[in-house]
Design an enzyme around this catalytic site. Structure first.
Site, PDB file in Angstrom:
ATOM      1  N   ASP A 243       0.514  -1.509  -0.708  1.00  0.00           N
ATOM      2  CA  ASP A 243      -0.145   0.045  -0.267  1.00  0.00           C
ATOM      3  C   ASP A 243       0.768   1.097   0.198  1.00  0.00           C
ATOM      4  O   ASP A 243       1.843   1.234   0.469  1.00  0.00           O
ATOM      5  CB  ASP A 243      -0.886  -0.038   1.277  1.00  0.00           C
ATOM      6  CG  ASP A 243      -2.192   1.007   1.173  1.00  0.00           C
ATOM      7  OD1 ASP A 243      -1.988   1.352  -0.062  1.00  0.00           O
ATOM      8  OD2 ASP A 243      -2.440   1.332   2.183  1.00  0.00           O
TER       9      ASP A 243
ATOM     10  N   ASN B 243       1.423   3.688  -2.907  1.00  0.00           N
ATOM     11  CA  ASN B 243       2.567   4.300  -4.089  1.00  0.00           C
ATOM     12  C   ASN B 243       1.495   5.415  -4.010  1.00  0.00           C
ATOM     13  O   ASN B 243       2.637   6.302  -4.537  1.00  0.00           O
ATOM     14  CB  ASN B 243       1.600   2.876  -5.363  1.00  0.00           C
ATOM     15  CG  ASN B 243       2.268   1.369  -5.101  1.00  0.00           C
ATOM     16  OD1 ASN B 243       3.017   1.647  -4.199  1.00  0.00           O
ATOM     17  ND2 ASN B 243       1.464   0.670  -5.626  1.00  0.00           N
TER      18      ASN B 243
ATOM     19  N   ARG C 210       0.311   7.970  -2.479  1.00  0.00           N
ATOM     20  CA  ARG C 210       0.871   8.592  -1.612  1.00  0.00           C
ATOM     21  C   ARG C 210       2.226   8.905  -1.730  1.00  0.00           C
ATOM     22  O   ARG C 210       2.999  10.694  -1.529  1.00  0.00           O
ATOM     23  CB  ARG C 210       0.828   8.402   0.174  1.00  0.00           C
ATOM     24  CG  ARG C 210      -0.702   8.749   0.702  1.00  0.00           C
ATOM     25  CD  ARG C 210      -1.211   7.665   1.732  1.00  0.00           C
ATOM     26  NE  ARG C 210      -1.341   6.665   1.128  1.00  0.00           N
ATOM     27  CZ  ARG C 210      -1.484   5.896   2.677  1.00  0.00           C
ATOM     28  NH1 ARG C 210      -1.569   6.118   4.093  1.00  0.00           N
ATOM     29  NH2 ARG C 210      -1.634   4.046   2.383  1.00  0.00           N
TER      30      ARG C 210
ATOM     31  N   ARG D 180       0.093   9.677  -9.973  1.00  0.00           N
ATOM     32  CA  ARG D 180      -0.405   8.085  -8.662  1.00  0.00           C
ATOM     33  C   ARG D 180       0.169   6.732 -10.315  1.00  0.00           C
ATOM     34  O   ARG D 180       1.096   6.056  -9.247  1.00  0.00           O
ATOM     35  CB  ARG D 180      -1.874   7.768  -8.462  1.00  0.00           C
ATOM     36  CG  ARG D 180      -2.448   9.261  -7.879  1.00  0.00           C
ATOM     37  CD  ARG D 180      -4.295   8.414  -7.851  1.00  0.00           C
ATOM     38  NE  ARG D 180      -4.501   7.260  -6.850  1.00  0.00           N
ATOM     39  CZ  ARG D 180      -4.349   6.666  -5.762  1.00  0.00           C
ATOM     40  NH1 ARG D 180      -4.015   7.830  -4.649  1.00  0.00           N
ATOM     41  NH2 ARG D 180      -3.929   5.459  -4.891  1.00  0.00           N
TER      42      ARG D 180
ATOM     43  N   GLU E 122     -12.155  -4.414  -3.912  1.00  0.00           N
ATOM     44  CA  GLU E 122     -12.393  -3.668  -4.192  1.00  0.00           C
ATOM     45  C   GLU E 122     -11.743  -2.393  -5.036  1.00  0.00           C
ATOM     46  O   GLU E 122     -12.601  -1.419  -5.441  1.00  0.00           O
ATOM     47  CB  GLU E 122     -12.036  -2.783  -2.928  1.00  0.00           C
ATOM     48  CG  GLU E 122     -13.478  -3.925  -1.406  1.00  0.00           C
ATOM     49  CD  GLU E 122     -13.185  -4.829  -1.482  1.00  0.00           C
ATOM     50  OE1 GLU E 122     -12.042  -5.017  -1.771  1.00  0.00           O
ATOM     51  OE2 GLU E 122     -13.932  -5.716  -1.591  1.00  0.00           O
ATOM     52  N   ASN E 123     -10.705  -2.391  -5.758  1.00  0.00           N
ATOM     53  CA  ASN E 123      -9.646  -1.802  -6.541  1.00  0.00           C
ATOM     54  C   ASN E 123     -10.554  -1.099  -7.900  1.00  0.00           C
ATOM     55  O   ASN E 123     -10.146  -0.214  -8.569  1.00  0.00           O
ATOM     56  CB  ASN E 123      -8.531  -1.723  -6.794  1.00  0.00           C
ATOM     57  CG  ASN E 123      -7.613  -1.656  -5.948  1.00  0.00           C
ATOM     58  OD1 ASN E 123      -6.192  -2.518  -5.203  1.00  0.00           O
ATOM     59  ND2 ASN E 123      -8.784  -1.346  -4.566  1.00  0.00           N
ATOM     60  N   TRP E 124     -11.516  -1.805  -8.527  1.00  0.00           N
ATOM     61  CA  TRP E 124     -12.130  -1.681  -9.817  1.00  0.00           C
ATOM     62  C   TRP E 124     -13.071  -0.646  -9.772  1.00  0.00           C
ATOM     63  O   TRP E 124     -12.813   0.326 -10.657  1.00  0.00           O
ATOM     64  CB  TRP E 124     -13.250  -2.388  -9.899  1.00  0.00           C
ATOM     65  CG  TRP E 124     -12.597  -4.148 -10.307  1.00  0.00           C
ATOM     66  CD1 TRP E 124     -12.591  -5.036  -9.914  1.00  0.00           C
ATOM     67  CD2 TRP E 124     -11.849  -4.769 -11.032  1.00  0.00           C
ATOM     68  NE1 TRP E 124     -11.939  -6.190 -10.482  1.00  0.00           N
ATOM     69  CE2 TRP E 124     -11.314  -5.989 -11.259  1.00  0.00           C
ATOM     70  CE3 TRP E 124     -10.839  -3.768 -11.977  1.00  0.00           C
ATOM     71  CZ2 TRP E 124     -10.859  -6.193 -12.527  1.00  0.00           C
ATOM     72  CZ3 TRP E 124     -10.244  -4.725 -13.348  1.00  0.00           C
ATOM     73  CH2 TRP E 124     -10.033  -5.914 -13.550  1.00  0.00           C
TER      74      TRP E 124
ATOM     75  N   ARG F 106       1.899  -4.818   6.161  1.00  0.00           N
ATOM     76  CA  ARG F 106       1.360  -3.802   5.372  1.00  0.00           C
ATOM     77  C   ARG F 106       2.108  -2.456   5.505  1.00  0.00           C
ATOM     78  O   ARG F 106       2.436  -2.141   6.826  1.00  0.00           O
ATOM     79  CB  ARG F 106       0.149  -3.747   6.551  1.00  0.00           C
ATOM     80  CG  ARG F 106      -0.548  -2.358   5.911  1.00  0.00           C
ATOM     81  CD  ARG F 106      -2.107  -2.891   4.943  1.00  0.00           C
ATOM     82  NE  ARG F 106      -2.134  -1.399   4.740  1.00  0.00           N
ATOM     83  CZ  ARG F 106      -3.860  -1.538   4.506  1.00  0.00           C
ATOM     84  NH1 ARG F 106      -4.678  -2.290   4.370  1.00  0.00           N
ATOM     85  NH2 ARG F 106      -4.075  -0.164   2.607  1.00  0.00           N
TER      86      ARG F 106
HETATM   87  C1  IPE Z   1      -4.717  -3.128  -0.553  1.00  0.00           C
HETATM   88  O1  IPE Z   1      -4.656  -1.640  -0.684  1.00  0.00           O
HETATM   89  C2  IPE Z   1      -5.267  -3.223  -1.639  1.00  0.00           C
HETATM   90  C3  IPE Z   1      -4.123  -3.693  -2.515  1.00  0.00           C
HETATM   91  C4  IPE Z   1      -2.555  -3.440  -1.875  1.00  0.00           C
HETATM   92  C5  IPE Z   1      -4.106  -4.162  -3.628  1.00  0.00           C
HETATM   93  P1  IPE Z   1      -6.318  -0.209  -0.617  1.00  0.00           P
HETATM   94  O2  IPE Z   1      -5.628   0.893  -0.529  1.00  0.00           O
HETATM   95  O3  IPE Z   1      -7.000  -0.816  -1.627  1.00  0.00           O
HETATM   96  O4  IPE Z   1      -6.577  -0.480   0.717  1.00  0.00           O
HETATM   97  P2  IPE Z   1      -7.833   0.224   1.605  1.00  0.00           P
HETATM   98  O5  IPE Z   1      -8.818   0.898   0.602  1.00  0.00           O
HETATM   99  O6  IPE Z   1      -6.474   1.370   2.307  1.00  0.00           O
HETATM  100  O7  IPE Z   1      -8.212  -0.833   2.452  1.00  0.00           O
HETATM  101  C1  IPE Z   2      -1.548   0.366  -3.496  1.00  0.00           C
HETATM  102  O1  IPE Z   2      -1.148   1.612  -3.406  1.00  0.00           O
HETATM  103  C2  IPE Z   2      -1.618  -0.186  -4.662  1.00  0.00           C
HETATM  104  C3  IPE Z   2      -3.325  -0.670  -5.050  1.00  0.00           C
HETATM  105  C4  IPE Z   2      -4.292  -0.854  -3.959  1.00  0.00           C
HETATM  106  C5  IPE Z   2      -3.344  -1.346  -6.357  1.00  0.00           C
HETATM  107  P1  IPE Z   2      -1.994   2.560  -3.334  1.00  0.00           P
HETATM  108  O2  IPE Z   2      -2.764   3.226  -5.082  1.00  0.00           O
HETATM  109  O3  IPE Z   2      -3.577   2.275  -2.727  1.00  0.00           O
HETATM  110  O4  IPE Z   2      -1.901   3.684  -2.865  1.00  0.00           O
HETATM  111  P2  IPE Z   2      -2.960   4.841  -1.302  1.00  0.00           P
HETATM  112  O5  IPE Z   2      -3.044   3.996  -0.346  1.00  0.00           O
HETATM  113  O6  IPE Z   2      -3.492   5.916  -2.189  1.00  0.00           O
HETATM  114  O7  IPE Z   2      -1.017   5.455  -1.401  1.00  0.00           O
HETATM  115 MG    MG Z   3      -3.889   2.570  -0.941  1.00  0.00          MG
END
Ligand code: IPE
Ligand code: IPE
Ligand code: MG
Length: 222
Positions: free
Chosen positions: A13, A15, A17, A26, A60-62, A178
């Site tokens: 997690d 990337n 930020r 991003r 959930e990322n979609w 994490r």
């Molecule tokens: C968790 O990170 C999912 C992955 C690393 C692929 P997210 O950024 O999606 O999680 P939340 O939204 O902070 O819970």
């Molecule tokens: C994790 O980094 C990558 C994925 C969830 C795919 P984020 O994209 O969630 O980065 P933050 O949490 O917004 O900094």
């Molecule tokens: Mg994140």
């Protein structure tokens, strides 16, 4: 005596930020994160970790902006395409996530192909198993497992349920990492981490390195 974990899992997690702090889009953070993953995979394999499982993209990322999702999909194609590097390190690629033929699955065919090819082309390797969780969510995994168990007519108990997880060959997670200061599990491997040590670090994933990995691995001796 010091021992090492068999199965290490990472919620990669932060990337976004990491990029924002540098005034970058991003997507640049995701690109940097993919490079970090490649370094961490090599470091873990050198340390003779048997299983490394990483959370690449969640169910959930979609809902993220289309352009960001597209960029992340492209990076997964690249990641699964690093076959010669993986073969050089004797690493076997594996994948967990929503089956491609399941209702609601959105994984584009080009990513499906890259996943299948990486699994095939590294199948004979005998070193570390790198499992990429893509379109993965623990609730989806456990719901499907429960449904299949009920369909099978076997009795509902933990041993039988675990037979219906996406990958029954994965051992329990010993250490979960994490990054980026969140102390959340975010629907990752809920069943498999029941007895894991958890390593939280404030560093965003692109800044995670072998020193941090060693600190996480050391948790097993505490
Ligand atoms: C968790 O990170 C999912 C992955 C690393 C692929 P997210 O950024 O999606 O999680 P939340 O939204 O902070 O819970
Ligand atoms: C994790 O980094 C990558 C994925 C969830 C795919 P984020 O994209 O969630 O980065 P933050 O949490 O917004 O900094
Ligand atoms: Mg994140």
């Amino acid at each position: 005596m010091t021992s090492k974990p068999v199965h290490v899992a990472c919620i990669m997690d932060g990337n976004g930020r990491w990029a924002r702090k540098r005034g970058l889009p991003r997507t640049a953070g995701h690109t940097a994160g993919e490079e970090t993953l490649s370094d961490v995979v090599r470091a873990a394999s050198k340390r003779e970790i048997d299983y490394l499982t990483v959370f690449g993209f969640s169910t959930e990322n979609w809902v993220r902006p289309r352009a960001e999702v597209k960029h992340i999909l492209g990076l997964h194609k690249k990641l699964f395409g690093r076959i010669s590097e993986l073969n050089e390190n004797n690493i076997r690629v594996n994948w967990i996530g929503r089956p491609f033929d399941e209702v609601g699955s959105q994984t584009p065919v080009y990513v499906q192909r890259a996943i299948r090819k990486a699994i095939q082309d590294t199948a004979d390797n005998t070193g570390m198993v790198l499992t990429v969780a893509f379109d993965y969510g623990s609730r989806a995994e456990l719901t499907r497992a429960a449904q299949n168990l009920v369909k099978s007519g076997q009795s509902l108990n933990a041993e039988n349920l675990s037979k219906y997880l996406y990958d029954t060959s994965l051992p329990p997670v010993d250490v979960l990492v994490r990054t980026s200061g969140e102390s959340r599990i975010s629907n990752f491997l809920l069943w498999q981490i029941s007895n894991a040590k958890i390593y939280f670090t404030d560093r965003p994933w692109p800044d995670f390195d072998a020193v941090e990995l060693d600190a996480a691995l050391a948790l097993i001796n505490n």
